[in-house]
Design a protein around this motif. Structure first.
Motif, PDB file in Angstrom:
ATOM      1  N   PRO A   6       0.826  -1.221   0.000  1.00  0.00           N
ATOM      2  CA  PRO A   6       0.000   0.000   0.000  1.00  0.00           C
ATOM      3  C   PRO A   6       0.856   1.267   0.000  1.00  0.00           C
ATOM      4  CG  PRO A   6      -0.727  -1.513   1.723  1.00  0.00           C
ATOM      5  CD  PRO A   6       0.530  -2.066   1.145  1.00  0.00           C
ATOM      6  N   THR A   7       1.992   1.225   0.684  1.00  0.00           N
ATOM      7  CA  THR A   7       2.875   2.394   0.712  1.00  0.00           C
ATOM      8  C   THR A   7       3.404   2.679  -0.686  1.00  0.00           C
ATOM      9  OG1 THR A   7       3.521   1.784   2.949  1.00  0.00           O
ATOM     10  CG2 THR A   7       4.890   3.393   1.827  1.00  0.00           C
ATOM     11  N   LEU A  13      13.391   3.256   0.169  1.00  0.00           N
ATOM     12  CA  LEU A  13      12.421   4.113   0.857  1.00  0.00           C
ATOM     13  C   LEU A  13      12.031   3.532   2.206  1.00  0.00           C
ATOM     14  CD1 LEU A  13      10.178   5.186  -2.160  1.00  0.00           C
ATOM     15  CD2 LEU A  13      12.015   6.477  -1.064  1.00  0.00           C
ATOM     16  N   ARG A  14      11.940   2.213   2.288  1.00  0.00           N
ATOM     17  CA  ARG A  14      11.640   1.574   3.576  1.00  0.00           C
ATOM     18  C   ARG A  14      12.786   1.785   4.569  1.00  0.00           C
ATOM     19  NH1 ARG A  14       9.920  -2.534   0.151  1.00  0.00           N
ATOM     20  NH2 ARG A  14       7.661  -2.584  -0.048  1.00  0.00           N
ATOM     21  N   GLU A  15      14.015   1.727   4.070  1.00  0.00           N
ATOM     22  CA  GLU A  15      15.185   1.896   4.932  1.00  0.00           C
ATOM     23  C   GLU A  15      15.444   3.356   5.295  1.00  0.00           C
ATOM     24  OE1 GLU A  15      18.546  -0.014   3.087  1.00  0.00           O
ATOM     25  OE2 GLU A  15      17.402  -1.859   2.775  1.00  0.00           O
ATOM     26  N   ALA A  16      14.986   4.275   4.459  1.00  0.00           N
ATOM     27  CA  ALA A  16      15.193   5.708   4.699  1.00  0.00           C
ATOM     28  C   ALA A  16      13.857   6.435   4.519  1.00  0.00           C
ATOM     29  CB  ALA A  16      16.251   6.254   3.743  1.00  0.00           C
ATOM     30  N   PRO A  17      12.936   6.283   5.473  1.00  0.00           N
ATOM     31  CA  PRO A  17      11.629   6.917   5.334  1.00  0.00           C
ATOM     32  C   PRO A  17      11.707   8.442   5.255  1.00  0.00           C
ATOM     33  CG  PRO A  17      11.882   5.967   7.527  1.00  0.00           C
ATOM     34  CD  PRO A  17      13.048   5.515   6.720  1.00  0.00           C
ATOM     35  N   ALA A  61       4.354   8.306   4.157  1.00  0.00           N
ATOM     36  CA  ALA A  61       5.390   8.644   5.149  1.00  0.00           C
ATOM     37  C   ALA A  61       4.977   8.162   6.539  1.00  0.00           C
ATOM     38  CB  ALA A  61       5.647  10.144   5.149  1.00  0.00           C
ATOM     39  N   ILE A  62       3.720   8.351   6.866  1.00  0.00           N
ATOM     40  CA  ILE A  62       3.231   7.918   8.185  1.00  0.00           C
ATOM     41  C   ILE A  62       3.305   6.399   8.309  1.00  0.00           C
ATOM     42  CG2 ILE A  62       1.173   7.766   9.645  1.00  0.00           C
ATOM     43  CD1 ILE A  62       0.499  10.664   8.554  1.00  0.00           C
ATOM     44  N   VAL A  63       2.858   5.702   7.290  1.00  0.00           N
ATOM     45  CA  VAL A  63       2.874   4.233   7.322  1.00  0.00           C
ATOM     46  C   VAL A  63       4.306   3.714   7.433  1.00  0.00           C
ATOM     47  CG1 VAL A  63       2.421   2.148   5.953  1.00  0.00           C
ATOM     48  CG2 VAL A  63       0.687   3.940   6.107  1.00  0.00           C
ATOM     49  N   LEU A  64       5.232   4.311   6.695  1.00  0.00           N
ATOM     50  CA  LEU A  64       6.632   3.872   6.759  1.00  0.00           C
ATOM     51  C   LEU A  64       7.279   4.186   8.094  1.00  0.00           C
ATOM     52  CD1 LEU A  64       8.136   4.657   3.229  1.00  0.00           C
ATOM     53  CD2 LEU A  64       7.729   2.425   4.276  1.00  0.00           C
ATOM     54  N   SER A  65       6.776   5.174   8.788  1.00  0.00           N
ATOM     55  CA  SER A  65       7.386   5.588  10.050  1.00  0.00           C
ATOM     56  C   SER A  65       6.832   4.843  11.259  1.00  0.00           C
ATOM     57  CB  SER A  65       7.211   7.095  10.247  1.00  0.00           C
ATOM     58  OG  SER A  65       7.874   7.796   9.229  1.00  0.00           O
ATOM     59  N   VAL A  66       5.752   4.133  11.068  1.00  0.00           N
ATOM     60  CA  VAL A  66       5.098   3.420  12.189  1.00  0.00           C
ATOM     61  C   VAL A  66       5.764   2.085  12.399  1.00  0.00           C
ATOM     62  CG1 VAL A  66       2.956   2.381  12.970  1.00  0.00           C
ATOM     63  CG2 VAL A  66       2.920   4.597  11.856  1.00  0.00           C
TER      64      VAL A  66
END
Length: 137
Positions: A2-3, A88-92, A132-137
């Motif tokens: 989804p991200t 992007l997952r490693e560097a949100p 960004a929110i989803v990747l940071s959670v």
């Protein structure tokens, strides 16, 4: 997944808006003033900064560079989301950067532009913010 979809959606919106803006700039008169005298005056008037250009040439150049910026922004995030989602997952922070960039465009749209880019940029901003929110959670 989804991200990735959110980032791709946000980037596609920016790419579409930038491409349409570029086409309007060079292939239509949609960004020309309604008053022909204003356009004629812009073609004869130089900014105080330099006599090497006219306000009309600057207007066209600003519109073109604005379009290219949106297209480049879209291309970078499409490339990252489609080919390097792991980055992007490693560097949100990179996705937060996209969200902040989109919000900056949104602020400009609210203050200076008209409804169509405002709606598109608002949708793209929501996509980037949600990603960004989803990747940071």
């Amino acid at each position: 997944m989804p991200t990735q979809i959110l980032i791709v959606a946000g980037a596609l919106i920016f790419g579409l808006l930038g491409t349409v803006h570029l086409a309007y700039t060079f292939f239509t008169g949609l960004f020309s003033p309604r008053d022909a005298a204003t356009e004629a005056s812009m073609k004869l008037t130089h900014p105080r900064l330099t006599r090497r250009t006219t306000l009309w040439k600057a207007w066209v150049g600003f519109n073109a560079s604005h379009s290219l910026g949106a297209i480049l922004f879209a291309a970078v995030y499409l490339l990252l989301a489609l080919a390097h989602m792991d980055w992007l997952r490693e560097a949100p922070g990179l996705v937060w950067l996209a969200a902040l960039g989109a919000l900056a465009y949104l602020a400009l749209a609210v203050r200076y532009w008209f409804r169509t880019p405002l709606i598109g940029i608002a949708l793209a901003s929501v996509c980037f913010l949600a990603a960004a929110i989803v990747l940071s959670v």
